[in-house]
Design an enzyme around this catalytic site. Sequence first.
Site, PDB file in Angstrom:
ATOM      1  N   ILE A   9      -6.307 -11.771  -3.588  1.00 20.92           N
ATOM      2  CA  ILE A   9      -5.014 -10.948  -3.588  1.00 20.92           C
ATOM      3  C   ILE A   9      -4.152 -11.790  -4.600  1.00 20.92           C
ATOM      4  CG2 ILE A   9      -3.296  -9.910  -2.335  1.00 20.92           C
ATOM      5  CD1 ILE A   9      -5.420  -9.663  -0.195  1.00 20.92           C
ATOM      6  N   ASP A  79      -9.211  -3.642 -13.507  1.00 18.31           N
ATOM      7  CA  ASP A  79      -8.514  -4.692 -12.683  1.00 18.31           C
ATOM      8  C   ASP A  79      -9.411  -4.594 -11.161  1.00 18.31           C
ATOM      9  OD1 ASP A  79      -7.572  -2.465 -11.521  1.00 18.31           O
ATOM     10  OD2 ASP A  79      -5.401  -3.537 -11.235  1.00 18.31           O
ATOM     11  N   GLU A 140       2.798  -7.189   1.573  1.00 21.15           N
ATOM     12  CA  GLU A 140       1.826  -8.325   1.433  1.00 21.15           C
ATOM     13  C   GLU A 140       2.264  -9.634   1.816  1.00 21.15           C
ATOM     14  OE1 GLU A 140      -0.823  -7.029  -2.326  1.00 21.15           O
ATOM     15  OE2 GLU A 140       0.781  -8.160  -2.579  1.00 21.15           O
TER      16      GLU A 140
END
Length: 203
Positions: A9, A79, A140
């Site tokens: 991530i 991606d 996040e």
Amino acid sequence: MYICIEGGIGVGKTSLTHILSEELGFQTKLEIVEENPYLKNFYQDIEKYAFQTEMFFLTHRFGQVKELKKEIETGIVSDYTIHKNKLFANLNLHGQDLVKFNQVFDVLTEGLPQPDLLIFLKADVETLKKRIMMRDRKFEQDIDSGYLQSLIDKYQNYFDDLITNTATNVLVIECDDIDFVLNADDRQTLLTTIDQKLKEIHE
């Protein structure tokens, strides 16, 4: 030509996708992230929202990859690879939820296009956390370092297996000491490395 970029991530998958798309004249195929209605709650309570989150990602990525058969001849850079769904599921799901997920995954992914080149952007927890902070997705910001490390380990095992046991073309890029987004020299060095790998594939 179908190129997929993978990694933890925040490592820079989408950024490199755009860079390669411009460099090679390829179309992009970007994963849906913020559109997932379960994702914010997932990071607050992984166990409760894992199944809904993973099934949303799987069904939407399946729809995207299924359409690639019409576009690969013109060149695609993405991606993600749909196989990341199984990687995340094995990290986040347990028991019958994992069994059900794997059954659906195996049915949906049979016969889907496979990448001609899979690029693994590899970075440690500290690098990922810095880049997560920089891109400033609110949901996040509080991702646990232990979760990120577990994900890094899953990715490493996945790519070790691909390299050892399959014919998949894999290019591993160590990203802790480079910044291909902000540093032009790093970007050009990376592009040269990728170009050399593509030439090897075409030989």
